[in-house]
Scaffold this motif. Structure first.
Motif, PDB file in Angstrom:
ATOM      1  N   VAL A 100       1.342  -8.199  -3.234  1.00 58.37           N
ATOM      2  CA  VAL A 100       1.784  -7.581  -4.478  1.00 58.37           C
ATOM      3  C   VAL A 100       2.656  -8.541  -5.284  1.00 58.37           C
ATOM      4  CG1 VAL A 100       3.887  -6.515  -3.560  1.00 58.37           C
ATOM      5  CG2 VAL A 100       2.668  -5.427  -5.442  1.00 58.37           C
ATOM      6  N   ASP A 125      -1.548  -4.177  -7.677  1.00 59.32           N
ATOM      7  CA  ASP A 125      -1.701  -3.087  -6.708  1.00 59.32           C
ATOM      8  C   ASP A 125      -2.565  -3.618  -5.575  1.00 59.32           C
ATOM      9  OD1 ASP A 125      -2.415  -0.823  -5.241  1.00 59.32           O
ATOM     10  OD2 ASP A 125      -2.504   0.479  -7.008  1.00 59.32           O
ATOM     11  N   ASP A 126      -1.906  -4.124  -4.526  1.00 62.43           N
ATOM     12  CA  ASP A 126      -2.663  -4.763  -3.451  1.00 62.43           C
ATOM     13  C   ASP A 126      -3.578  -3.788  -2.726  1.00 62.43           C
ATOM     14  OD1 ASP A 126      -1.005  -4.149  -0.561  1.00 62.43           O
ATOM     15  OD2 ASP A 126       0.107  -3.901  -2.413  1.00 62.43           O
ATOM     16  N   SER A 127      -3.178  -2.528  -2.604  1.00 63.22           N
ATOM     17  CA  SER A 127      -4.006  -1.541  -1.914  1.00 63.22           C
ATOM     18  C   SER A 127      -5.295  -1.256  -2.682  1.00 63.22           C
ATOM     19  CB  SER A 127      -3.223  -0.241  -1.697  1.00 63.22           C
ATOM     20  OG  SER A 127      -2.122  -0.451  -0.842  1.00 63.22           O
ATOM     21  N   THR A 186      -2.068  -6.495   1.785  1.00 61.60           N
ATOM     22  CA  THR A 186      -3.316  -5.936   2.282  1.00 61.60           C
ATOM     23  C   THR A 186      -4.182  -7.068   2.807  1.00 61.60           C
ATOM     24  OG1 THR A 186      -3.251  -4.057   0.750  1.00 61.60           O
ATOM     25  CG2 THR A 186      -5.393  -4.636   1.674  1.00 61.60           C
ATOM     26  N   SER A 197      -6.622  -3.938   6.647  1.00 62.54           N
ATOM     27  CA  SER A 197      -5.428  -3.681   7.439  1.00 62.54           C
ATOM     28  C   SER A 197      -4.227  -4.099   6.601  1.00 62.54           C
ATOM     29  CB  SER A 197      -5.455  -4.446   8.768  1.00 62.54           C
ATOM     30  OG  SER A 197      -5.505  -5.844   8.534  1.00 62.54           O
ATOM     31  N   SER A 198      -3.017  -3.928   7.151  1.00 60.72           N
ATOM     32  CA  SER A 198      -1.817  -4.341   6.437  1.00 60.72           C
ATOM     33  C   SER A 198      -0.776  -4.792   7.438  1.00 60.72           C
ATOM     34  CB  SER A 198      -1.259  -3.201   5.585  1.00 60.72           C
ATOM     35  OG  SER A 198      -0.076  -3.593   4.924  1.00 60.72           O
ATOM     36  N   GLU A 199      -0.188  -5.959   7.182  1.00 58.90           N
ATOM     37  CA  GLU A 199       0.851  -6.487   8.069  1.00 58.90           C
ATOM     38  C   GLU A 199       2.246  -6.116   7.601  1.00 58.90           C
ATOM     39  OE1 GLU A 199       1.531 -10.997   6.964  1.00 58.90           O
ATOM     40  OE2 GLU A 199      -0.605 -10.496   6.898  1.00 58.90           O
ATOM     41  N   ALA A 200       2.350  -5.634   6.347  1.00 56.41           N
ATOM     42  CA  ALA A 200       3.653  -5.274   5.785  1.00 56.41           C
ATOM     43  C   ALA A 200       3.430  -4.549   4.464  1.00 56.41           C
ATOM     44  CB  ALA A 200       4.495  -6.532   5.550  1.00 56.41           C
ATOM     45  N   PRO A 201       4.409  -3.803   3.994  1.00 57.27           N
ATOM     46  CA  PRO A 201       4.289  -3.176   2.676  1.00 57.27           C
ATOM     47  C   PRO A 201       4.049  -4.232   1.605  1.00 57.27           C
ATOM     48  CG  PRO A 201       6.161  -2.270   3.871  1.00 57.27           C
ATOM     49  CD  PRO A 201       5.688  -3.442   4.658  1.00 57.27           C
ATOM     50  N   GLY A 202       3.101  -3.953   0.728  1.00 56.11           N
ATOM     51  CA  GLY A 202       2.798  -4.902  -0.336  1.00 56.11           C
ATOM     52  C   GLY A 202       1.837  -5.995   0.069  1.00 56.11           C
TER      53      GLY A 202
END
Length: 245
Positions: A59, A14-16, A38, A31-36
């Motif tokens: 992830v 769970d990267d978040s 962080t 921040s996040s550059e893409a889903p999955g």
């Protein structure tokens, strides 16, 4: 031609959630550059800058089965600070860990997904590194690793012995990169690895060829259609060569 260590890539179920833990632990922004994915870096940080080695959490459904060969050491300024930090990290979900360290002045812990890290006792050498004192890599031959990584990057080699090799940015800022001799053999791909980035004027193909000439080998982890290059150092540790920036 040379490169910089710009970030640590850490796989996570769970990267978040794991990102929130490490952001709180380090006092960094998220921040996040893409889903999955962080991304963690200091507040106000302008990437890339040797003052910090950032963390990307990506992830992955594959379980952690062995002790990581790459981990971070956290810096403290006093014994009281060390105790306070350990207690705060436990409150965030970290646990004490036993990796066979015995009676040592530092505290070995594991984050909420089991990734090992150390909270160091105060040491003068780490007084100006920021929250991460060192990025530590287990190895069999520190001298051989010093030769490869010292040539691969434009970081300065500070010390090399049969037990360890220590490098730091030539600008004298940020964390150290340390290769520590360990009897453990590498048995699986590293869930935590290093990411290097060439300078804007450098050529990606030329840098890849240079690393191969130093002893790196190409790696196939099933990656397809990606802008970065996955390589393996002389002891089998995966690392990524990112695009110049």
């Amino acid at each position: 031609m040379a490169m910089r260590l710009v970030q640590i890539n850490m796989k996570a179920r769970d990267d978040s959630a794991l990102g929130r833990f490490w952001a709180e632990a380090l006092g960094w922004g998220i921040s996040s550059e893409a889903p999955g994915v962080t991304n963690l870096e200091p507040e106000g940080f302008v990437y890339p800058d040797p003052v910090a080695v950032c963390i990307d959490l990506v992830v992955s459904s594959e379980p952690k089965t062995v002790k990581n060969r790459v981990h971070v050491d956290l810096a403290t300024t006093s014994v009281e600070h060390q105790e306070e930090l350990v207690a705060r990290l436990e409150g965030l979900g970290a646990t004490l860990a036993d990796v066979g360290q015995g009676d040592v002045p530092w505290t070995v812990m594991a984050d909420p997904e089991g990734n090992e890290f150390c909270v160091l006792e105060p040491r003068a050498i780490y007084r100006d590194t920021g929250p991460i004192a060192a990025v530590v890599v287990d190895c069999v031959d520190p001298r051989a690793m010093a030769r490869f990584w010292g040539e691969a990057m434009d970081w300065t080699l500070h010390e090399v012995t049969d037990h360890s090799a220590v490098l730091r940015s030539a600008k004298g800022v940020g964390p150290y990169l340390e290769f520590i001799r360990t009897p453990d053999e590498k048995t699986v791909w590293n869930r935590v690895h290093l990411d290097l980035r060439p300078y804007p004027s450098d050529d990606m193909e030329a840098e890849t060829a240079r690393l191969l000439s130093l002893g790196a080998t190409p790696a196939d982890l099933g990656q397809t259609d990606i802008p970065w290059t996955v390589l393996i150092d002389p002891e089998g540790n995966e690392f990524c060569l990112l695009t110049p920036a």
